[in-house]
Design an enzyme around this catalytic site. Structure first.
Site, PDB file in Angstrom:
ATOM      1  N   CYS A 137      27.905  46.434  29.894  1.00  0.00           N
ATOM      2  CA  CYS A 137      27.428  45.645  28.597  1.00  0.00           C
ATOM      3  C   CYS A 137      28.411  45.886  27.843  1.00  0.00           C
ATOM      4  O   CYS A 137      28.899  47.456  27.844  1.00  0.00           O
ATOM      5  CB  CYS A 137      26.197  45.949  29.096  1.00  0.00           C
TER       6      CYS A 137
ATOM      7  N   ARG B  25      35.302  44.365  29.061  1.00  0.00           N
ATOM      8  CA  ARG B  25      34.033  45.272  30.134  1.00  0.00           C
ATOM      9  C   ARG B  25      33.805  44.935  31.419  1.00  0.00           C
ATOM     10  O   ARG B  25      32.862  44.648  32.447  1.00  0.00           O
ATOM     11  CB  ARG B  25      32.969  46.229  29.515  1.00  0.00           C
TER      12      ARG B  25
ATOM     13  N   TRP C  96      26.238  42.293  31.503  1.00  0.00           N
ATOM     14  CA  TRP C  96      26.689  41.378  33.026  1.00  0.00           C
ATOM     15  C   TRP C  96      24.953  42.455  33.564  1.00  0.00           C
ATOM     16  O   TRP C  96      24.616  43.279  32.972  1.00  0.00           O
ATOM     17  CB  TRP C  96      27.691  43.068  33.092  1.00  0.00           C
TER      18      TRP C  96
ATOM     19  N   ASN D 151      22.663  48.704  27.036  1.00  0.00           N
ATOM     20  CA  ASN D 151      23.506  48.523  28.161  1.00  0.00           C
ATOM     21  C   ASN D 151      22.890  49.950  29.114  1.00  0.00           C
ATOM     22  O   ASN D 151      23.056  51.234  28.763  1.00  0.00           O
ATOM     23  CB  ASN D 151      25.123  49.483  27.228  1.00  0.00           C
ATOM     24  N   GLY D 152      23.231  50.096  30.418  1.00  0.00           N
ATOM     25  CA  GLY D 152      22.438  50.728  31.664  1.00  0.00           C
ATOM     26  C   GLY D 152      20.824  50.233  32.338  1.00  0.00           C
ATOM     27  O   GLY D 152      21.185  48.671  32.095  1.00  0.00           O
TER      28      GLY D 152
ATOM     29  N   GLU E 220      44.606  49.293  48.575  1.00  0.00           N
ATOM     30  CA  GLU E 220      44.776  49.483  47.264  1.00  0.00           C
ATOM     31  C   GLU E 220      45.388  47.828  46.675  1.00  0.00           C
ATOM     32  O   GLU E 220      44.747  46.634  46.091  1.00  0.00           O
ATOM     33  CB  GLU E 220      45.498  50.355  46.747  1.00  0.00           C
TER      34      GLU E 220
ATOM     35  N   LYS F 130      42.916  44.871  45.515  1.00  0.00           N
ATOM     36  CA  LYS F 130      43.554  43.828  44.421  1.00  0.00           C
ATOM     37  C   LYS F 130      43.838  42.603  44.682  1.00  0.00           C
ATOM     38  O   LYS F 130      42.929  41.610  43.520  1.00  0.00           O
ATOM     39  CB  LYS F 130      45.124  44.220  44.037  1.00  0.00           C
TER      40      LYS F 130
ATOM     41  N   GLU G  18      39.852  40.828  44.507  1.00  0.00           N
ATOM     42  CA  GLU G  18      39.604  41.419  43.018  1.00  0.00           C
ATOM     43  C   GLU G  18      40.312  39.740  42.282  1.00  0.00           C
ATOM     44  O   GLU G  18      39.350  39.151  41.884  1.00  0.00           O
ATOM     45  CB  GLU G  18      39.647  42.315  42.515  1.00  0.00           C
TER      46      GLU G  18
ATOM     47  N   HIS H 205      43.151  47.534  67.335  1.00  0.00           N
ATOM     48  CA  HIS H 205      41.357  47.993  67.884  1.00  0.00           C
ATOM     49  C   HIS H 205      40.745  47.171  66.871  1.00  0.00           C
ATOM     50  O   HIS H 205      39.725  47.184  66.479  1.00  0.00           O
ATOM     51  CB  HIS H 205      41.635  49.244  67.091  1.00  0.00           C
TER      52      HIS H 205
ATOM     53  N   LYS I 232      34.682  46.210  34.051  1.00  0.00           N
ATOM     54  CA  LYS I 232      36.057  47.104  34.167  1.00  0.00           C
ATOM     55  C   LYS I 232      35.479  48.492  34.067  1.00  0.00           C
ATOM     56  O   LYS I 232      35.677  49.462  34.632  1.00  0.00           O
ATOM     57  CB  LYS I 232      36.304  46.950  32.699  1.00  0.00           C
TER      58      LYS I 232
END
Ligand code: G6P
Length: 608
Positions: free
Chosen positions: A2, A27, A74, A98-99, A479, A483, A486, A502, A603
Site C-alpha cells: 500500500c 510498490r 495491496w 498501510n499495514g 534467483e 525471476k 515472478e 534426486h 515491491k
C-alpha cells in the site's frame, strides 16, 4: 505494498494526489482511491485495478478540493474491489492505511455492539469507525487519534482527513514508514520520499509510535501526548531520478544501470590504495565466531551467496535464515555471532521482525540496505549502504547485484582480518571487482542473445522450467528461477546440479527448458554431466557459459547458448545474476507480461 499520500495546499489537490500515487505504483497494488473535502464534506472516488481506472472515474466525476488523501491498496483483508479500496470513510473521517490492524476483529465486535455499521471487509475500517466514535464523544481529531493509537495492535501507517477540518491532516505510524514533506505554502505526507519527490526535497520522518498534525505551513509531531521534534532533512531524490528514461520498462532501465551503480558502490568500499575496506566498521572480525544472515526474496539469495563467500574467504561459519522463519521460529543464536540483514527497501516487515529478535538475543546487527533513512538502517548497529539509487520495478535487479558486491567486499575485509585470505588472492579478487562494471556492460551490450531467447517457442509454451548450477551458480539458479516465475508466471525451480538426479530429473521431457549455468572452472565438468543427463532424456538445454565453456561444448546441440565474459569464479555469481535477469525480462516481454508490476507482487512488503 500500500502507498499513502496526503496533501494540504491551496491548489486543486486531486491531480497532485493521482500523480503521487503513480510514483507509488512500484510498490504493487490492486485498487486505488482519493478523498478530498468539499465545503467541509468528505467526497471520494475509488476504483479496482490500475490507476488508469481511477483516472477514468475522475474524468467522469471530477473531485475538487485543496486538501486530500490518496492510496494504492495491496489487499490483505478483503478482496480487491471498489468497496474495499481506500480511503475508507464515515461521514466524519476518511482514512488511508498501510499495514495490518491485528486486533481488528476484537475492535470491530466492540464497535458493532455500539451500533456501528461496517461497509467494507477491511481491517482499516475499524480505524475510521473508532475515530468516528471518539469524535462523536466530542474528542478533537488530535485527541481521537492519540487515543485510537493506544487501541491498535500491529504495524501501520495511517493518514486521516476530517470532515469540517480544511486545516489539518493527521498521520500516525507504528512499524510502517511515513514521511512529511515541507513545500511552499503546502504540506505533504506520504509513504516515502519518492512519493514526495517532485513536490519537495525537505522531508522529516515519523519515528516509531509518532503521530503528526499537518497544517498548510508546518507539522507538529507527538509521542502520546508529548510534543517531540523531528527535523526535516534534504533528500537527494528528485523526480527526474525516478523516470524510465529511454527505456520501455523500469526493470530494463535498472538492469542497464548496473555498471554505473556497481561502480558507485565499489567506490564506497575501496580505500585510497585500492584495497577493499569497510568504512569505520565497529565489528572486529577476529572475535566473530559465526554470522546469522537474514532477508526475504531476492535479498535472501544474496545472503546465501554471501554464506559461500564468508565461509570460503574468511573461514567464518554462516547460518542463513529466511527472515519470516527466523522471526517466527526464533532459532537459538550463538553468543559471539553477528546478525547480517539484507534489504533493498529497508522496510520489509519480516526482516524487521527478524532483526528485532536478533537484537533481543543480544546480537549486533549489520545491515546492507539501499535506503539510508529506512527502518532497518535505523535499527542497525552498522549500516553498509548499496548505492543503487531508487529501484522501482518490483523484481529486484540492481539492488541485488550491489548487495552482492557489498557482501563480497565484507567477506574480503573479514578474510584479511582473520588471516584466511592471502594477499595474492585478495589482489586477484579486488582486480576482478574493479573490472566487474565493464564486464556487466559487456553482458548488457550483448542483449541480442537474450532477445533471441525471448523468441523461443519453447519458453512461450513452457509450463515449468529448471535452472541448474553448482557452487555459487546453484544460488544464481535459484534467483533465476525466482525471476522467471515472478515475471512470466512459468513455474520454475532452481536446483543444485548434483541434486538433479534426486528428484527434478523426473520433470525432464522435450517440453522442459533447462537453464544450465556453467562457467568454466572447478564445477564445469560436473555441470557437463548434468547437461548430458538432461539431453539424454530429451530436455532442451539453454546453456550459459563463457567462451571456453562454449568451445568445449561446440559440438553439442543446445536450444540456445548464451556466452558471457570470462570472470573470476568468486565474482561470477554477480555477472551471471545479470544474465538471469535478462532471461526473465526478455521472456516476459515476448509473453506480453506486466514486467514492472507482476500480478500479486509488491515491491516493499510492509506486512508480516
Ligand atoms: C519483495 C520484492 C522482492 C524483494 C523482497 C525483499 O518480495 O518483490 O524483489 O527481494 O520483497 O525486499 P527488500 O526490500 O527487503 O530487499
Amino acid at each position: 505494498m500500500c502507498g499513502i499520500i496526503g496533501i494540504i495546499g491551496k491548489a486543486p489537490v486531486t491531480p497532485l494526489l493521482v500523480d503521487a500515487l503513480k510514483r507509488l505504483e512500484y510498490r504493487g497494488y490492486d485498487s486505488a482511491g482519493v478523498a478530498t473535502l468539499i465545503n467541509g464534506h468528505i467526497d471520494r472516488r475509488r476504483a479496482e485495478g490500475k490507476l488508469a481506472n481511477l483516472e477514468a472515474k475522475l474524468a467522469g466525476e471530477p473531485l475538487a478540493g485543496t486538501i486530500g488523501i490518496g492510496h494504492t491498496r495491496w489487499a490483505t483483508h478483503g478482496k480487491p474491489s471498489e468497496r474495499n479500496a481506500h480511503p475508507i470513510a464515515t461521514d466524519r473521517v476518511a482514512v488511508v492505511h498501510n499495514g495490518i490492524i491485528e486486533n481488528f476483529q476484537e475492535l470491530k465486535d466492540e464497535l458493532v455492539a455500539e451500533g456501528r455499521r461496517f461497509d467494507s471487509d477491511t481491517d482499516t475500517e475499524v480505524v475510521a469507525q473508532l475515530l468516528t466514535s471518539y469524535l462523536e464523544r466530542q474528542l478533537s481529531p488530535e485527541q481521537a487519534m492519540e487515543k485510537a493509537m493506544g487501541r491498535f495492535k500491529g504495524a501501520f501507517a495511517l493518514v486521516a482527513l476530517f470532515a469540517g477540518r480544511h486545516d489539518i491532516l493527521i498521520g500516525a505510524r507504528r512499524g510502517s514508514s511515513l514521511a512529511v514533506g515541507y513545500g511552499e505554502g503546502a504540506m505533504y505526507i506520504g509513504t516515502d520520499a519518492l512519493a514526495l519527490a517532485p513536490f519537495t526535497d525537505r522531508v522529516a520522518y515519523l519515528e516509531e509510535g509518532d503521530w503528526a498534525v499537518l497544517r498548510d505551513t508546518d507539522c507538529l509531531f507527538y509521542q502520546g501526548v508529548t510534543q517531540v521534534t523531528r527535523t526535516a532533512k534534504h533528500t537527494g531524490l528528485s523526480s527526474t531520478l525516478v523516470g524510465k528514461g529511454n527505456h520501455p520498462h523500469f526493470m530494463l532501465k535498472e538492469i542497464c544501470e548496473q555498471p554505473t551503480v556497481l561502480g558507485d558502490t565499489m567506490q564506497q568500499y575501496l580505500d585510497p590504495s585500492r584495497r577493499v575496506r569497510l568504512p569505520a566498521l565497529s565489528i572486529d572480525w577476529k572475535n566473530v565466531s559465526r554470522l546469522t544472515m537474514t532477508a526475504c526474496g531476492t535479498a535472501n539469495f544474496a545472503c546465501q551467496i554471501a554464506k559461500y563467500w564468508f565461509e570460503k574467504l574468511a573461514r567464518l561459519p554462516v547460518d542463513t535464515e529466511i527472515a519470516s522463519e527466523m522471526g517466527s521460529r526464533k532459532p537459538p543464536l550463538s553468543k559471539g555471532s553477528v546478525c547480517v540483514a539484507v534489504s533493498q527497501s529497508g522496510e520489509t516487515a519480516d526482516t524487521i521482525r527478524a532483526i528485532k529478535y536478533a537484537k533481543q538475543e543480544g546480537l549486533k546487527v549489520v545491515s546492507v540496505v539501499n535506503v539510508p533513512e529506512s527502518q532497518i538502517a535505523r535499527l542497525s548497529d552498522v549500516v553498509l549502504l548499496t548505492v543503487a539509487g531508487p529501484e522501482i520495478a518490483v523484481a529486484s535487479t540492481k539492488a541485488f547485484t550491489t548487495q552482492l558486491l557489498v557482501l563480497l567486499s565484507a567477506a574480503i575485509d573479514a578474510g584479511r582480518a582473520r588471516g584466511t585470505l592471502s594477499e595474492e588472492d585478495e589482489r586477484a579478487l579486488t582486480l576482478a571487482l574493479i573490472e566487474l562494471p565493464r564486464k556487466v556492460s559487456e553482458v548488457i551490450d550483448a542483449q541480442e542473445q537474450f532477445k533471441a531467447l525471448g523468441a523461443l517457442e519453447l519458453l512461450a509454451k513452457a509450463k515449468c522450467a529448471l535452472y541448474l548450477g553448482r557452487d555459487y551458480q546453484y544460488l544464481i539458479a535459484m534467483e533465476g528461477a525466482l525471476k522467471l516465475k515472478e515475471l512470466t508466471y512459468i513455474s520454475a525451480e532452481g536446483y543444485a546440479g548434483g541434486e538433479m538426479k534426486h528428484g527434478p530429473i523426473a520433470l525432464v521431457d522435450s517440453d522442459l527448458p533447462v537453464f544450465v549455468l556453467a562457467p568454466s572452472g572447478p564445477s564445469f565438468d560436473e555441470m557437463v554431466s548434468n547437461f548430458e543427463q538432461v539431453k539424454a532424456r530429451g530436455g532442451q538445454v539453454i546453456l550459459l557459459t563463457d567462451a571456453r565453456g562454449a568451445s568445449r561444448l561446440a559440438n553439442e546441440s543446445t536450444a540456445c547458448c548464451i556466452t558471457l565474459p570470462d570472470v573470476h569464479p568468486d565474482v561470477a555469481p554477480i555477472l551471471y545474476a545479470v544474465a538471469v535477469q535478462l532471461i526473465a525480462y526478455h521472456t516476459a516481454l515476448s509473453m506480453g507480461r506486466d514486467i514492472d508490476q507482476p500480478r500479486n507482487l509488491a515491491k516493499s512488503v510492509s506486512v508480516a
